[in-house]
Motif scaffolding. Structure first.
Motif, PDB file in Angstrom:
ATOM      1  N   PRO A  41      48.336  55.688  40.285  1.00  0.00           N
ATOM      2  CA  PRO A  41      48.341  57.197  39.126  1.00  0.00           C
ATOM      3  C   PRO A  41      47.773  56.742  37.897  1.00  0.00           C
ATOM      4  CG  PRO A  41      49.875  57.179  39.658  1.00  0.00           C
ATOM      5  CD  PRO A  41      50.134  55.351  40.529  1.00  0.00           C
ATOM      6  N   ASP A  42      46.952  57.865  37.855  1.00  0.00           N
ATOM      7  CA  ASP A  42      46.374  58.067  36.043  1.00  0.00           C
ATOM      8  C   ASP A  42      47.008  58.505  35.443  1.00  0.00           C
ATOM      9  OD1 ASP A  42      44.662  57.773  34.464  1.00  0.00           O
ATOM     10  OD2 ASP A  42      43.289  59.486  34.506  1.00  0.00           O
ATOM     11  N   GLY A  43      47.528  57.521  34.394  1.00  0.00           N
ATOM     12  CA  GLY A  43      48.341  58.746  33.216  1.00  0.00           C
ATOM     13  C   GLY A  43      47.921  59.831  32.538  1.00  0.00           C
ATOM     14  N   THR A  44      46.814  59.374  32.261  1.00  0.00           N
ATOM     15  CA  THR A  44      45.973  61.152  31.958  1.00  0.00           C
ATOM     16  C   THR A  44      46.157  62.257  32.836  1.00  0.00           C
ATOM     17  OG1 THR A  44      44.597  59.508  31.160  1.00  0.00           O
ATOM     18  CG2 THR A  44      44.234  62.132  30.652  1.00  0.00           C
ATOM     19  N   ALA A  45      45.969  62.189  34.232  1.00  0.00           N
ATOM     20  CA  ALA A  45      45.963  62.680  35.061  1.00  0.00           C
ATOM     21  C   ALA A  45      47.453  63.470  35.145  1.00  0.00           C
ATOM     22  CB  ALA A  45      46.029  62.348  36.926  1.00  0.00           C
ATOM     23  N   LEU A  46      48.823  62.298  35.010  1.00  0.00           N
ATOM     24  CA  LEU A  46      50.144  62.617  35.036  1.00  0.00           C
ATOM     25  C   LEU A  46      50.251  63.419  34.297  1.00  0.00           C
ATOM     26  CD1 LEU A  46      51.303  59.430  36.758  1.00  0.00           C
ATOM     27  CD2 LEU A  46      51.292  61.652  38.384  1.00  0.00           C
ATOM     28  N   ARG A  47      49.845  63.404  33.412  1.00  0.00           N
ATOM     29  CA  ARG A  47      50.143  63.896  32.209  1.00  0.00           C
ATOM     30  C   ARG A  47      50.163  65.550  32.344  1.00  0.00           C
ATOM     31  NH1 ARG A  47      50.130  58.725  29.770  1.00  0.00           N
ATOM     32  NH2 ARG A  47      47.865  59.028  28.807  1.00  0.00           N
ATOM     33  N   GLN A  48      48.646  65.965  32.289  1.00  0.00           N
ATOM     34  CA  GLN A  48      48.111  66.819  32.374  1.00  0.00           C
ATOM     35  C   GLN A  48      49.079  67.543  33.597  1.00  0.00           C
ATOM     36  OE1 GLN A  48      45.947  68.445  30.763  1.00  0.00           O
ATOM     37  NE2 GLN A  48      46.254  69.965  31.637  1.00  0.00           N
ATOM     38  N   LYS A  49      49.450  67.329  34.645  1.00  0.00           N
ATOM     39  CA  LYS A  49      50.248  67.739  35.532  1.00  0.00           C
ATOM     40  C   LYS A  49      51.042  68.364  35.131  1.00  0.00           C
ATOM     41  CE  LYS A  49      52.009  66.962  40.369  1.00  0.00           C
ATOM     42  NZ  LYS A  49      51.658  66.225  41.535  1.00  0.00           N
ATOM     43  N   LEU A  50      52.019  67.326  34.314  1.00  0.00           N
ATOM     44  CA  LEU A  50      53.016  67.443  33.227  1.00  0.00           C
ATOM     45  C   LEU A  50      53.399  68.412  32.670  1.00  0.00           C
ATOM     46  CD1 LEU A  50      56.361  66.844  32.551  1.00  0.00           C
ATOM     47  CD2 LEU A  50      55.184  64.897  31.160  1.00  0.00           C
ATOM     48  N   ALA A  51      51.946  68.354  31.525  1.00  0.00           N
ATOM     49  CA  ALA A  51      51.304  69.432  30.862  1.00  0.00           C
ATOM     50  C   ALA A  51      51.609  71.223  31.905  1.00  0.00           C
ATOM     51  CB  ALA A  51      50.404  69.144  29.686  1.00  0.00           C
ATOM     52  N   ASN A  52      50.724  71.024  32.922  1.00  0.00           N
ATOM     53  CA  ASN A  52      50.912  72.183  33.560  1.00  0.00           C
ATOM     54  C   ASN A  52      52.182  72.854  34.095  1.00  0.00           C
ATOM     55  OD1 ASN A  52      48.126  71.800  32.947  1.00  0.00           O
ATOM     56  ND2 ASN A  52      47.821  71.363  35.318  1.00  0.00           N
ATOM     57  N   ARG A  53      52.715  72.158  34.330  1.00  0.00           N
ATOM     58  CA  ARG A  53      54.044  72.280  34.841  1.00  0.00           C
ATOM     59  C   ARG A  53      55.533  72.509  33.877  1.00  0.00           C
ATOM     60  NH1 ARG A  53      56.772  67.519  38.198  1.00  0.00           N
ATOM     61  NH2 ARG A  53      58.481  69.557  38.911  1.00  0.00           N
ATOM     62  N   LEU A  54      54.537  72.103  33.057  1.00  0.00           N
ATOM     63  CA  LEU A  54      55.119  73.035  31.887  1.00  0.00           C
ATOM     64  C   LEU A  54      55.380  74.065  30.731  1.00  0.00           C
ATOM     65  CD1 LEU A  54      56.033  68.916  29.255  1.00  0.00           C
ATOM     66  CD2 LEU A  54      58.156  70.416  30.793  1.00  0.00           C
ATOM     67  N   ASP A  55      53.927  74.398  31.020  1.00  0.00           N
ATOM     68  CA  ASP A  55      53.170  75.476  30.484  1.00  0.00           C
ATOM     69  C   ASP A  55      54.067  76.810  31.373  1.00  0.00           C
ATOM     70  OD1 ASP A  55      52.384  74.301  29.135  1.00  0.00           O
ATOM     71  OD2 ASP A  55      49.891  74.859  30.032  1.00  0.00           O
ATOM     72  N   GLN A  56      54.033  76.233  32.482  1.00  0.00           N
ATOM     73  CA  GLN A  56      54.782  77.245  33.659  1.00  0.00           C
ATOM     74  C   GLN A  56      55.849  77.622  33.206  1.00  0.00           C
ATOM     75  OE1 GLN A  56      52.866  79.165  36.048  1.00  0.00           O
ATOM     76  NE2 GLN A  56      54.590  80.154  36.301  1.00  0.00           N
ATOM     77  N   ALA A  57      56.776  76.240  33.021  1.00  0.00           N
ATOM     78  CA  ALA A  57      58.672  76.450  32.514  1.00  0.00           C
ATOM     79  C   ALA A  57      58.136  77.422  30.984  1.00  0.00           C
ATOM     80  CB  ALA A  57      59.688  75.561  32.448  1.00  0.00           C
ATOM     81  N   VAL A  58      56.991  77.490  29.875  1.00  0.00           N
ATOM     82  CA  VAL A  58      57.732  78.645  29.260  1.00  0.00           C
ATOM     83  C   VAL A  58      57.212  79.633  29.479  1.00  0.00           C
ATOM     84  CG1 VAL A  58      56.188  78.651  27.123  1.00  0.00           C
ATOM     85  CG2 VAL A  58      57.334  76.382  27.545  1.00  0.00           C
ATOM     86  N   LEU A  91      62.254  77.060  29.866  1.00  0.00           N
ATOM     87  CA  LEU A  91      62.300  76.453  28.445  1.00  0.00           C
ATOM     88  C   LEU A  91      61.296  76.653  26.991  1.00  0.00           C
ATOM     89  CD1 LEU A  91      60.682  72.881  30.027  1.00  0.00           C
ATOM     90  CD2 LEU A  91      62.701  73.168  29.511  1.00  0.00           C
ATOM     91  N   THR A  92      61.404  76.638  25.971  1.00  0.00           N
ATOM     92  CA  THR A  92      60.706  77.542  24.542  1.00  0.00           C
ATOM     93  C   THR A  92      59.511  76.282  24.292  1.00  0.00           C
ATOM     94  OG1 THR A  92      61.392  75.806  22.911  1.00  0.00           O
ATOM     95  CG2 THR A  92      63.073  77.691  23.251  1.00  0.00           C
ATOM     96  N   ARG A  93      58.870  76.820  24.217  1.00  0.00           N
ATOM     97  CA  ARG A  93      57.031  76.111  23.356  1.00  0.00           C
ATOM     98  C   ARG A  93      57.643  74.788  23.141  1.00  0.00           C
ATOM     99  NH1 ARG A  93      53.147  74.251  25.608  1.00  0.00           N
ATOM    100  NH2 ARG A  93      53.217  76.033  26.373  1.00  0.00           N
ATOM    101  N   GLU A  94      58.839  74.733  22.092  1.00  0.00           N
ATOM    102  CA  GLU A  94      59.235  73.838  20.999  1.00  0.00           C
ATOM    103  C   GLU A  94      59.761  72.762  22.316  1.00  0.00           C
ATOM    104  OE1 GLU A  94      60.951  76.748  20.333  1.00  0.00           O
ATOM    105  OE2 GLU A  94      58.713  77.168  18.614  1.00  0.00           O
ATOM    106  N   GLN A  95      60.402  72.580  23.135  1.00  0.00           N
ATOM    107  CA  GLN A  95      60.723  71.811  23.681  1.00  0.00           C
ATOM    108  C   GLN A  95      59.728  71.341  25.042  1.00  0.00           C
ATOM    109  OE1 GLN A  95      63.243  75.050  25.839  1.00  0.00           O
ATOM    110  NE2 GLN A  95      65.182  73.540  25.355  1.00  0.00           N
ATOM    111  N   ALA A  96      58.946  72.245  25.744  1.00  0.00           N
ATOM    112  CA  ALA A  96      57.717  71.578  26.427  1.00  0.00           C
ATOM    113  C   ALA A  96      56.822  70.586  24.864  1.00  0.00           C
ATOM    114  CB  ALA A  96      56.643  72.879  26.374  1.00  0.00           C
ATOM    115  N   ASP A  97      56.777  70.926  24.420  1.00  0.00           N
ATOM    116  CA  ASP A  97      56.129  70.201  22.938  1.00  0.00           C
ATOM    117  C   ASP A  97      56.441  69.346  22.921  1.00  0.00           C
ATOM    118  OD1 ASP A  97      53.881  72.285  22.695  1.00  0.00           O
ATOM    119  OD2 ASP A  97      54.678  73.052  20.587  1.00  0.00           O
ATOM    120  N   ALA A  98      57.965  69.130  22.557  1.00  0.00           N
ATOM    121  CA  ALA A  98      59.066  67.877  22.853  1.00  0.00           C
ATOM    122  C   ALA A  98      58.845  67.169  23.483  1.00  0.00           C
ATOM    123  CB  ALA A  98      60.177  68.147  22.139  1.00  0.00           C
ATOM    124  N   ILE A  99      58.584  67.061  25.318  1.00  0.00           N
ATOM    125  CA  ILE A  99      58.410  66.858  26.346  1.00  0.00           C
ATOM    126  C   ILE A  99      56.802  65.971  25.990  1.00  0.00           C
ATOM    127  CG2 ILE A  99      58.669  66.557  29.053  1.00  0.00           C
ATOM    128  CD1 ILE A  99      60.558  69.070  28.189  1.00  0.00           C
TER     129      ILE A  99
END
Length: 158
Positions: free
Chosen positions: A107-124, A129-137
């Motif tokens: 899988p493309d790393g960029t696409a996976l990081r975007q998917k991770l970002a979306n999941r972290l945004d949903q968790a925030v 999670l806090t925004r700081e925790q999501a940004d750190a991840i």
């Protein structure tokens, strides 16, 4: 009792090989062009006890097959070695095929990081999670600190 088990094991192994039709073609086409078994043993580096036991079993099997088939032991050894070499080659081809099949399917790393970002945004948004925790991840994923496809290959530290 132990020798009876050995003989039974040898007979079963020989019957399985003969029954599967693996030995007869190899014996029929053995031309003796390979190195002699004694020369092969000399070329092998020192190995463990398990390897020695395996070699003894293989030698006993070759002797039993030679006796049952009425051919010289050397011819059986040469045939078995050809068969083993063919098996090794086949396994190598299978490994190469699997390697080629896996190539390009990562899988493309960029696409996976975007998917991770979306999941972290949903968790925030959900308050998990806090925004700081999501940004750190996300920062850890971008720098390769996280294992797996999110961070890609780990960066070499100098």
């Amino acid at each position: 009792m132990n020798s009876v088990r050995k003989r039974a094991g040898l007979a079963a192994g020989a019957a399985a090989l003969v029954g599967a039709g693996l030995v007869f073609p190899a014996v029929a086409f053995a031309d003796g062009s390979e190195r002699a078994p004694a020369a092969q043993e000399e070329a092998r580096p020192e190995r463990g006890k398990a390897a020695e036991q395996r070699e003894k079993r293989q030698k006993a099997l070759a002797e039993a097959l030679a006796k049952d088939l009425g051919v010289p032991v050397e011819k059986v050894n040469a045939s078995l070695e050809k068969f083993r070499a063919a098996q090794r080659e086949e396994r190598a081809e299978i490994r190469e095929k699997h390697r080629k099949d896996r190539e390009g399917k990562r899988p493309d790393g960029t696409a996976l990081r975007q998917k991770l970002a979306n999941r972290l945004d949903q968790a925030v948004k959900d308050g998990k999670l806090t925004r700081e925790q999501a940004d750190a991840i996300l920062a850890a994923a971008k720098t390769g600190v996280l294992p797996g496809p999110f961070g890609g290959h780990r960066q070499q530290s100098s």
